[in-house]
Design an enzyme around this catalytic site. Structure first.
Site, PDB file in Angstrom:
ATOM      1  N   CYS A 143     -10.238   3.578 -22.038  1.00  0.00           N
ATOM      2  CA  CYS A 143     -10.408   4.110 -23.388  1.00  0.00           C
ATOM      3  C   CYS A 143     -11.841   3.909 -23.888  1.00  0.00           C
ATOM      4  O   CYS A 143     -12.486   2.923 -23.555  1.00  0.00           O
ATOM      5  CB  CYS A 143      -9.497   3.379 -24.362  1.00  0.00           C
ATOM      6  SG  CYS A 143      -7.775   3.388 -23.896  1.00  0.00           S
ATOM      7  N   ARG A 174     -15.645   7.353 -18.368  1.00  0.00           N
ATOM      8  CA  ARG A 174     -14.802   6.155 -18.258  1.00  0.00           C
ATOM      9  C   ARG A 174     -13.369   6.499 -17.860  1.00  0.00           C
ATOM     10  O   ARG A 174     -12.624   5.624 -17.427  1.00  0.00           O
ATOM     11  CB  ARG A 174     -14.766   5.417 -19.607  1.00  0.00           C
ATOM     12  CG  ARG A 174     -16.107   4.848 -20.029  1.00  0.00           C
ATOM     13  CD  ARG A 174     -16.051   4.385 -21.461  1.00  0.00           C
ATOM     14  NE  ARG A 174     -15.146   3.281 -21.639  1.00  0.00           N
ATOM     15  CZ  ARG A 174     -15.529   2.004 -21.751  1.00  0.00           C
ATOM     16  NH1 ARG A 174     -16.791   1.701 -21.684  1.00  0.00           N
ATOM     17  NH2 ARG A 174     -14.645   1.057 -21.928  1.00  0.00           N
ATOM     18  N   TRP A 230      -6.844   6.255 -22.615  1.00  0.00           N
ATOM     19  CA  TRP A 230      -6.293   6.153 -21.256  1.00  0.00           C
ATOM     20  C   TRP A 230      -4.955   5.452 -21.454  1.00  0.00           C
ATOM     21  O   TRP A 230      -4.907   4.270 -21.772  1.00  0.00           O
ATOM     22  CB  TRP A 230      -7.242   5.323 -20.387  1.00  0.00           C
ATOM     23  CG  TRP A 230      -6.903   5.305 -18.944  1.00  0.00           C
ATOM     24  CD1 TRP A 230      -7.277   6.218 -17.987  1.00  0.00           C
ATOM     25  CD2 TRP A 230      -6.149   4.295 -18.257  1.00  0.00           C
ATOM     26  NE1 TRP A 230      -6.788   5.844 -16.759  1.00  0.00           N
ATOM     27  CE2 TRP A 230      -6.091   4.680 -16.897  1.00  0.00           C
ATOM     28  CE3 TRP A 230      -5.501   3.120 -18.636  1.00  0.00           C
ATOM     29  CZ2 TRP A 230      -5.429   3.918 -15.919  1.00  0.00           C
ATOM     30  CZ3 TRP A 230      -4.835   2.381 -17.680  1.00  0.00           C
ATOM     31  CH2 TRP A 230      -4.801   2.783 -16.339  1.00  0.00           C
ATOM     32  N   ASN A 267      -9.047  -0.212 -28.230  1.00  0.00           N
ATOM     33  CA  ASN A 267      -9.052  -0.397 -26.771  1.00  0.00           C
ATOM     34  C   ASN A 267      -8.391  -1.733 -26.492  1.00  0.00           C
ATOM     35  O   ASN A 267      -8.674  -2.708 -27.187  1.00  0.00           O
ATOM     36  CB  ASN A 267     -10.487  -0.466 -26.225  1.00  0.00           C
ATOM     37  CG  ASN A 267     -11.150   0.889 -26.170  1.00  0.00           C
ATOM     38  OD1 ASN A 267     -10.563   1.889 -26.561  1.00  0.00           O
ATOM     39  ND2 ASN A 267     -12.383   0.915 -25.678  1.00  0.00           N
ATOM     40  N   GLY A 268      -7.585  -1.786 -25.440  1.00  0.00           N
ATOM     41  CA  GLY A 268      -6.946  -3.047 -25.076  1.00  0.00           C
ATOM     42  C   GLY A 268      -5.440  -2.909 -25.109  1.00  0.00           C
ATOM     43  O   GLY A 268      -4.895  -1.793 -25.200  1.00  0.00           O
ATOM     44  N   GLU A 305     -13.180   0.079   2.312  1.00  0.00           N
ATOM     45  CA  GLU A 305     -13.957   0.791   1.304  1.00  0.00           C
ATOM     46  C   GLU A 305     -13.934   2.299   1.580  1.00  0.00           C
ATOM     47  O   GLU A 305     -13.777   3.102   0.660  1.00  0.00           O
ATOM     48  CB  GLU A 305     -15.392   0.237   1.279  1.00  0.00           C
ATOM     49  CG  GLU A 305     -16.319   0.868   0.269  1.00  0.00           C
ATOM     50  CD  GLU A 305     -15.824   0.802  -1.186  1.00  0.00           C
ATOM     51  OE1 GLU A 305     -14.851   0.103  -1.467  1.00  0.00           O
ATOM     52  OE2 GLU A 305     -16.437   1.495  -2.018  1.00  0.00           O
ATOM     53  N   LYS A 360     -12.413   5.050  -1.023  1.00  0.00           N
ATOM     54  CA  LYS A 360     -13.230   6.179  -1.527  1.00  0.00           C
ATOM     55  C   LYS A 360     -12.489   7.483  -1.312  1.00  0.00           C
ATOM     56  O   LYS A 360     -12.414   8.327  -2.193  1.00  0.00           O
ATOM     57  CB  LYS A 360     -14.564   6.275  -0.776  1.00  0.00           C
ATOM     58  CG  LYS A 360     -15.740   5.453  -1.132  1.00  0.00           C
ATOM     59  CD  LYS A 360     -16.289   5.487  -2.499  1.00  0.00           C
ATOM     60  CE  LYS A 360     -15.468   4.654  -3.445  1.00  0.00           C
ATOM     61  NZ  LYS A 360     -16.011   3.382  -3.865  1.00  0.00           N
ATOM     62  N   GLU A 411      -9.248   7.761  -3.622  1.00  0.00           N
ATOM     63  CA  GLU A 411      -9.440   7.848  -5.076  1.00  0.00           C
ATOM     64  C   GLU A 411     -10.065   9.154  -5.530  1.00  0.00           C
ATOM     65  O   GLU A 411      -9.724   9.668  -6.585  1.00  0.00           O
ATOM     66  CB  GLU A 411     -10.227   6.648  -5.624  1.00  0.00           C
ATOM     67  CG  GLU A 411     -11.675   6.599  -5.250  1.00  0.00           C
ATOM     68  CD  GLU A 411     -12.400   5.409  -5.852  1.00  0.00           C
ATOM     69  OE1 GLU A 411     -12.135   5.049  -6.995  1.00  0.00           O
ATOM     70  OE2 GLU A 411     -13.248   4.837  -5.143  1.00  0.00           O
ATOM     71  N   HIS A 444       1.226  -3.758  15.910  1.00  0.00           N
ATOM     72  CA  HIS A 444       2.330  -4.569  15.373  1.00  0.00           C
ATOM     73  C   HIS A 444       3.186  -3.775  14.402  1.00  0.00           C
ATOM     74  O   HIS A 444       3.911  -4.359  13.595  1.00  0.00           O
ATOM     75  CB  HIS A 444       1.770  -5.838  14.729  1.00  0.00           C
ATOM     76  CG  HIS A 444       1.051  -6.693  15.716  1.00  0.00           C
ATOM     77  ND1 HIS A 444       1.705  -7.412  16.687  1.00  0.00           N
ATOM     78  CD2 HIS A 444      -0.274  -6.893  15.934  1.00  0.00           C
ATOM     79  CE1 HIS A 444       0.813  -8.048  17.441  1.00  0.00           C
ATOM     80  NE2 HIS A 444      -0.395  -7.736  17.002  1.00  0.00           N
ATOM     81  N   LYS A 473     -13.579   4.105 -15.313  1.00  0.00           N
ATOM     82  CA  LYS A 473     -14.767   3.437 -14.772  1.00  0.00           C
ATOM     83  C   LYS A 473     -14.752   1.940 -15.065  1.00  0.00           C
ATOM     84  O   LYS A 473     -15.091   1.137 -14.224  1.00  0.00           O
ATOM     85  CB  LYS A 473     -16.021   4.075 -15.385  1.00  0.00           C
ATOM     86  CG  LYS A 473     -17.326   3.520 -14.848  1.00  0.00           C
ATOM     87  CD  LYS A 473     -17.522   3.902 -13.396  1.00  0.00           C
ATOM     88  CE  LYS A 473     -18.761   3.308 -12.778  1.00  0.00           C
ATOM     89  NZ  LYS A 473     -18.660   3.279 -11.306  1.00  0.00           N
TER      90      LYS A 473
HETATM   91  C1  F6R Z   1     -13.654   2.149  -6.717  1.00  0.00           C
HETATM   92  C2  F6R Z   1     -14.069   1.432  -7.901  1.00  0.00           C
HETATM   93  C3  F6R Z   1     -13.215   0.319  -8.374  1.00  0.00           C
HETATM   94  C4  F6R Z   1     -14.081  -0.825  -8.926  1.00  0.00           C
HETATM   95  C5  F6R Z   1     -13.176  -1.886  -9.579  1.00  0.00           C
HETATM   96  C6  F6R Z   1     -13.982  -3.053 -10.096  1.00  0.00           C
HETATM   97  O1  F6R Z   1     -14.577   3.143  -6.391  1.00  0.00           O
HETATM   98  O2  F6R Z   1     -15.056   1.745  -8.512  1.00  0.00           O
HETATM   99  O3  F6R Z   1     -12.354  -0.140  -7.379  1.00  0.00           O
HETATM  100  O4  F6R Z   1     -14.820  -1.363  -7.880  1.00  0.00           O
HETATM  101  O5  F6R Z   1     -12.463  -1.301 -10.629  1.00  0.00           O
HETATM  102  O6  F6R Z   1     -14.880  -2.638 -11.071  1.00  0.00           O
HETATM  103  P1  F6R Z   1     -16.106  -3.536 -11.491  1.00  0.00           P
HETATM  104  O7  F6R Z   1     -17.019  -3.621 -10.315  1.00  0.00           O
HETATM  105  O8  F6R Z   1     -16.721  -2.813 -12.654  1.00  0.00           O
HETATM  106  O9  F6R Z   1     -15.559  -4.876 -11.855  1.00  0.00           O
END
Ligand code: F6R
Length: 602
Positions: free
Chosen positions: A2, A28, A74, A98-99, A476, A480, A483, A499, A597
């Site tokens: 949010c 975000r 959100w 927010n929260g 990773e 990527k 997501e 396994h 984000k």
């Molecule tokens: C994936 C991604 C998330 C962040 C995670 C932690 O591409 O961006 O998995 O890595 O939400 O976010 P931060 O680094 O802001 O604590």
């Protein structure tokens, strides 16, 4: 997650300011949006489900207003629709939040008994009603807000309008970020500076349990009933740092910035060889153990770091997911260094994990990208990654900077513990000089990534495999891909497939295999042969020159550098392949569905 925007000024431009601010917070992640502003002495509300364009098409920009609040939601409590969108208005109070209010059900039940009725399923409407109820008793907005910490459990950043005071915005914060942008004759409120960075760089940050009253000329902050001295700070970044330039997506722009990010992150520590590495880093040699705690990609960076720290500095390193760590029984030794890693510096679970470690008396190190963020402020030691602003929801350059920083720490500790061979140090320093050329080489292979992506885009499931560092990278790469392209994928330690999971391998199942970690390469090759024997289509990413061609169906070669920097190169094809798949599938690459984000709720 949010986003909050608030504005109080005098030139009538409030509606434009709110919408422009919300546009900058779009990155975000959100699913509905709304604004409330004072027009002709009345609070006017407009809310819409879906993206901001839906809201904008219902707004009259010729309206004159000097005070208002806006929000991108959100969803947490209640489905995504116009009614549940913020702002919420109950009685004399209108607010954005927010929260998460954890005890909202109890508060709601009490308020129902007092005669309040509710139109939404949100916790926010309950908070709004609570303020209205308190205000009816004391007729004082600030005093009503000051009662929240006693009555509410959970997290909140609030921007509030009261019908009886149309010249001031009111704010409150607990465990969710909120800042005030300060300018001549106007002031801003936002959950993220991006919302107002084109208007002012001066700001005031709120601490947990602070609350305040903001007029066009004044910012008054209170804590525990007492007036606080307002400390004005200045942001270093500007509008140019958050523009997309000519790139089609922020994600692509951010990947292409990785050369400079590597240089910016390493330069302070390597500009004078090992001397600067030792002089400019804290002394880590006193710790017996390291615990890395983070979320998502930052955890994956931590897993790469574990390999480096254990191999080069011979220090036991454990990596934990913050959302699990915070509810587990705490076993932290006093001589253990806790490292939290976060791009945003606001991730709720990582923040809580940090607080646990701080309260336990451990030394804590934050590896953080956002300067002055909450996690940076609360970490006992902070080392900033120099990735710059990251706008795309999927992290790329910040991950690369996190991995780089952990490699530098491993190098520092290895040297301090007298474990670093001269030849290794020489190679590291020379590779550091050449790395940007190698990254450029990888950028020039875009057609190869597109070809791999063409194939992957036709499949519903992809496996990423590797061992040790390569497994951390596989995680990773898999994250990527899922997501941003919504392709189901799974990362697996290559040696574990047999396994159970190998039963899923059939003719043409795509398997992306990483062979970059010398320590384990020959074993990974055997595991790849096992899946190939069962029909898998194997795409190998490797720095090996002499792979037999029965190991792969497609191959992407990356330059061979020292172990410590190899993951920095290996992740780039993974990021670009995911990007290309998402592009082929027509996904909203910078704002994947359901994602945010900065994850400020647990
Ligand atoms: C994936 C991604 C998330 C962040 C995670 C932690 O591409 O961006 O998995 O890595 O939400 O976010 P931060 O680094 O802001 O604590």
């Amino acid at each position: 997650m949010c986003g909050i925007v608030g504005y109080v000024g005098s030139n009538g431009s409030c509606v434009r300011v709110l919408i422009d601010g919300l546009k900058r917070l779009e990155y975000r992640g959100y699913d509905s949006a709304g604004i409330a502003r004072i027009v002709s002495d009345e609070v006017k509300l407009t809310k819409e489900s879906g993206n901001l364009d839906n809201l904008v098409s219902n707004i009259d920009f010729s309206e004159t207003s000097n005070l208002g609040i806006g929000h991108t939601r959100w969803a947490t409590h209640g489905k995504v629709d116009k009614v549940n969108a913020h702002p919420h208005k109950v009685g004399k109070f209108t607010l954005v939040h927010n929260g998460i209010i954890e005890n909202y059900a109890d508060i709601k039940n009490n308020l129902l008994l007092k005669g309040y009725t509710f139109k939404t399923q949100t916790d926010t409407e309950v908070l709004c009603a609570l303020l209205d109820y308190l205000y009816k008793r004391n007729n004082n907005v600030l005093e009503s807000i000051s009662r929240l910490p006693l009555l509410v459990t959970g997290s909140y950043a609030l921007c509030i309008i009261c019908d009886d005071d149309k010249d001031n915005l009111y704010v409150a914060k607990n465990n969710s970020p909120l800042i005030i942008g300060v300018n001549e004759g106007e002031n801003y409120v936002a959950s993220d500076a991006q919302a107002f960075i084109d208007k002012t760089k001066k700001y005031v940050s709120l601490e947990d349990l602070d609350y305040g009253k903001i007029s066009k000329d004044n910012v008054r902050i209170y804590h525990d009933g007492k007036n606080k001295t307002v400390q004005l700070k200045r942001f270093e970044f500007g509008l140019s740092d958050i523009s997309k330039d000519n790139y089609e997506h922020y994600m692509l722009k951010e990947i292409y910035e990785e050369k400079e990010v590597f240089v910016r992150t390493t330069r302070p520590y390597l500009d004078n060889g090992i001397t600067s590495l030792i002089d400019k880093m804290p002394d880590f040699s006193k710790y017996k153990k390291i615990r890395i705690i983070a979320c998502g990609s930052a955890t994956h960076a931590g897993l790469v770091g574990k390999q480096m720290l254990e191999r080069y500095a011979e220090i036991k390193t454990e990596v934990e997911t913050a959302s699990e760590f915070r509810y587990n029984k705490v076993f932290l030794d006093k001589d253990e260094l806790v490292i939290v890693i976060s791009q945003s510096g606001e991730t709720a679970d990582t923040l809580e994990a940090l607080k646990i470690a701080n309260n336990n008396g451990n030394d804590t190190l934050g590896i953080i990208n956002e300067k002055g963020s909450t996690i940076a402020r609360l970490s006992k030691i902070v080392m900033y990654t120099e990735a710059g602003k990251e706008i795309a929801v999927a992290t790329t350059k910040a991950y690369l900077a996190q991995v780089t920083m952990l490699s530098l720490i491993a190098l520092n500790l290895s040297f301090k513990k007298d474990l670093l061979e001269k030849a290794v140090l020489k190679r590291v320093l020379s590779d550091a000089q050449l790395l940007t050329n190698y990254i450029q080489e990888l950028f020039e292979k875009r057609q190869e990534y597109q070809k791999v992506a063409d194939g992957l885009a036709t499949h519903n499931g992809v496996f990423f495999i590797g061992r040790l560092t390569d497994y951390a990278l596989a995680m990773e790469g898999s994250l990527k891909l899922k997501e941003i392209s919504y392709t189901h994928s799974e990362a697996y330690p290559a040696g574990e497939l047999k396994h159970g999971t190998i039963s899923l391998i059939e003719d043409k199942t795509p398997v992306v295999a990483l062979i970059t970690d010398d320590v384990i390469a020959s074993k990974t090759i055997s595991n790849i042969k096992e899946v190939k024997a069962r029909g898998a289509h194997v795409i190998v990413i490797t720095n090996k020159d002499n792979l037999e061609d029965d190991v792969y169906d497609e191959i992407i070669k990356i330059p061979k550098v020292c172990d410590l920097f190899s993951p920095v190169l290996a992740v780039i094809p993974l990021q670009l392949i995911a990007y290309e798949v998402a592009k082929i599938k027509g996904c909203t690459i910078d704002k994947p569905k359901n994602l945010a984000k900065s994850v400020t709720v647990e």
